[in-house]
Design a protein around this motif. Structure first.
Motif, PDB file in Angstrom:
ATOM      1  N   ASP A 199      22.662  -5.718-114.393  1.00 18.17           N
ATOM      2  CA  ASP A 199      21.468  -6.075-113.620  1.00 18.17           C
ATOM      3  C   ASP A 199      21.647  -5.751-112.137  1.00 18.17           C
ATOM      4  O   ASP A 199      20.693  -5.365-111.450  1.00 18.17           O
ATOM      5  CB  ASP A 199      21.092  -7.544-113.822  1.00 18.17           C
ATOM      6  N   THR A 200      22.894  -5.870-111.637  1.00 17.84           N
ATOM      7  CA  THR A 200      23.163  -5.481-110.253  1.00 17.84           C
ATOM      8  C   THR A 200      23.105  -3.969-110.095  1.00 17.84           C
ATOM      9  O   THR A 200      22.570  -3.459-109.099  1.00 17.84           O
ATOM     10  CB  THR A 200      24.539  -6.009-109.807  1.00 17.84           C
ATOM     11  N   THR A 248      17.794   1.083-108.082  1.00 20.08           N
ATOM     12  CA  THR A 248      16.365   1.059-107.767  1.00 20.08           C
ATOM     13  C   THR A 248      16.129   1.066-106.261  1.00 20.08           C
ATOM     14  O   THR A 248      15.185   1.695-105.769  1.00 20.08           O
ATOM     15  CB  THR A 248      15.703  -0.175-108.393  1.00 20.08           C
ATOM     16  N   GLY A 249      17.000   0.390-105.532  1.00 22.36           N
ATOM     17  CA  GLY A 249      16.779   0.227-104.097  1.00 22.36           C
ATOM     18  C   GLY A 249      17.233   1.386-103.233  1.00 22.36           C
ATOM     19  O   GLY A 249      16.830   1.478-102.070  1.00 22.36           O
ATOM     20  N   GLU A 296      21.281  -1.981-111.830  1.00 21.69           N
ATOM     21  CA  GLU A 296      19.857  -1.649-111.857  1.00 21.69           C
ATOM     22  C   GLU A 296      19.210  -1.884-110.489  1.00 21.69           C
ATOM     23  O   GLU A 296      18.463  -1.039-109.982  1.00 21.69           O
ATOM     24  CB  GLU A 296      19.152  -2.484-112.915  1.00 21.69           C
ATOM     25  N   ARG A 297      19.526  -3.022-109.874  1.00 19.20           N
ATOM     26  CA  ARG A 297      18.934  -3.351-108.578  1.00 19.20           C
ATOM     27  C   ARG A 297      19.372  -2.362-107.502  1.00 19.20           C
ATOM     28  O   ARG A 297      18.548  -1.893-106.700  1.00 19.20           O
ATOM     29  CB  ARG A 297      19.318  -4.785-108.189  1.00 19.20           C
ATOM     30  N   LEU A 298      20.659  -2.014-107.501  1.00 17.04           N
ATOM     31  CA  LEU A 298      21.162  -1.099-106.470  1.00 17.04           C
ATOM     32  C   LEU A 298      20.631   0.318-106.672  1.00 17.04           C
ATOM     33  O   LEU A 298      20.307   1.015-105.703  1.00 17.04           O
ATOM     34  CB  LEU A 298      22.687  -1.100-106.473  1.00 17.04           C
ATOM     35  N   GLY A 326      11.821   1.820-113.304  1.00 12.51           N
ATOM     36  CA  GLY A 326      12.388   0.571-112.829  1.00 12.51           C
ATOM     37  C   GLY A 326      13.248  -0.162-113.826  1.00 12.51           C
ATOM     38  O   GLY A 326      13.755  -1.251-113.524  1.00 12.51           O
ATOM     39  N   ASN A 327      13.462   0.388-115.021  1.00 17.08           N
ATOM     40  CA  ASN A 327      14.271  -0.255-116.058  1.00 17.08           C
ATOM     41  C   ASN A 327      15.521   0.573-116.332  1.00 17.08           C
ATOM     42  O   ASN A 327      15.447   1.814-116.429  1.00 17.08           O
ATOM     43  CB  ASN A 327      13.467  -0.411-117.352  1.00 17.08           C
TER      44      ASN A 327
END
Length: 359
Positions: free
Chosen positions: A315-316, A322-323, A318-320, A240-241
């Motif tokens: 950070d975006t 991860t999702g 990472e979020r995309l 997740g990182n």
């Protein structure tokens, strides 16, 4: 009249040898206060000791004489900034050599155990690659590639940027094979980069300003060997990182490293795309970054051109990443995000998941 010292006494006081003082006189770096017209003997003023000691300290630091002359001509605050910048460059160069040394140690250690083979695969890659023109550029000069062993992104520039990036990646395609040929992964990567450099020179055919970045990962079955030149990037998403595993070879990144710019200033700097390293049409020797990464099941790797990283924050990303459940969805989600941010450049993404092999 100010006190003068003989060259011997002055050398002892400032910890520079008489031979060094004579050299610095010839180079106009540290002139004596007086030279005896009959004997040619040099005498120095006591007030010159501070400059001489600074020269001695900077030489011990390893600073070149031309740079020392520049620093000595500055005021204290400006000189301090230049010394800080010099040391940041030294640390950056040392870091590259440290990575290469670690790469060699790992490589030779595994070679001695005889277990660095492509056919000893314990994990597999699931991957997707796509390149998009973006919303502003008239043509796409990027190239993205993903195979069972090779992942690569190249961002071309100049009049023949598209053929240059394509030629660089094509020169690496021989790596996408089930087994490592004799010689090992390190020699393979070195040969591949040299081949890519020749291919780019052939495409440029003497035209100025033609070249490409190149960032590639070579899968060995349990590790990924990386080669990197330019400002395309490689990221690792683990547990997740998100971690960036490449270092941009740009003027702005070097200024950040040296403390001359803040991260906020770097985002809008007019020279943020000016490269320090790339594959170009010129007959020059460019040393790429080489690293070896241990892989774990569940890891997700992203390779991208700066058409993504320049407009979508980490950070975006990472979020995309991860999702998205699968590499193809992750690739298209990231490219969509870059286009929604204006799409000012070509956008290339390669996403690869490290997975357990199917039964």
């Amino acid at each position: 009249m100010e006190e003068t010292l003989t060259i011997g006494a002055f050398a002892k006081a400032c910890r520079l040898s008489p031979k060094a003082l004579r050299l610095y006189d010839e180079l106009d770096l540290l002139r004596p206060a007086r030279v005896d017209p009959d004997t040619g003997y040099r005498y120095y003023a006591a007030g010159q000791l501070e400059r001489a000691r600074l020269v001695a300290w900077l030489r011990r630091l390893g600073m070149p004489l031309a740079e020392i002359r520049h620093v000595c001509a500055l005021g204290p605050a400006a000189a301090a900034r230049e010394i800080r910048a010099h040391w940041a460059r030294v640390e950056a160069e040392t870091a590259v050599r440290r990575d290469l040394a670690a790469f060699l140690v790992d490589h030779l250690t595994e070679e001695s155990r005889g277990d660095l083979t492509m056919n000893a695969t314990t994990l597999e890659l699931r991957y997707c690659a796509h390149s998009d023109r973006g919303r502003v550029r008239p043509a796409n000069q990027d190239t993205a590639y993903a195979g069972g062993r090779l992942l690569a992104v190249a961002d071309g520039f100049g009049p023949a940027g598209a053929p240059a990036s394509s030629a660089a990646v094509e020169a690496l395609r021989f790596l996408d094979t089930p087994e490592i040929p004799a010689g090992g992964v390190l020699n393979l990567l070195e040969d591949a980069v040299q081949g890519a450099a020749r291919a780019v020179r052939d495409v440029a055919d003497g035209t100025d300003g033609v070249g490409t970045t190149l960032t590639a990962l070579l899968w060995t079955g349990s590790r990924l060997a990386m080669v990197h030149l330019g400002d395309s990037r490689a990221y690792l998403l683990r547990d997740g990182n998100l971690f960036r595993i490449t270092h941009d070879h740009t003027v702005v990144q070097s200024m950040l490293d040296e403390g001359r710019l803040t991260p906020e200033e770097a985002t809008c700097h007019p020279q943020r795309s000016l490269l320090l390293k790339a594959l170009t049409g010129k007959e020059t020797t460019t040393t790429p970054d080489l690293r070896l990464h241990d892989a774990q099941a569940g890891d997700r790797y992203l390779l991208c051109s700066d058409g993504l990283s320049a407009v979508v924050p980490d950070d975006t990303i990472e979020r995309l990443l991860t999702g998205a459940p699968a590499p193809d969805e992750a690739v298209h989600t990231l490219i969509t995000a870059a286009n929604e941010a204006g799409g000012p450049d070509n956008i290339s993404c390669v996403v690869a998941d490290v997975v357990e092999p199917a039964p």
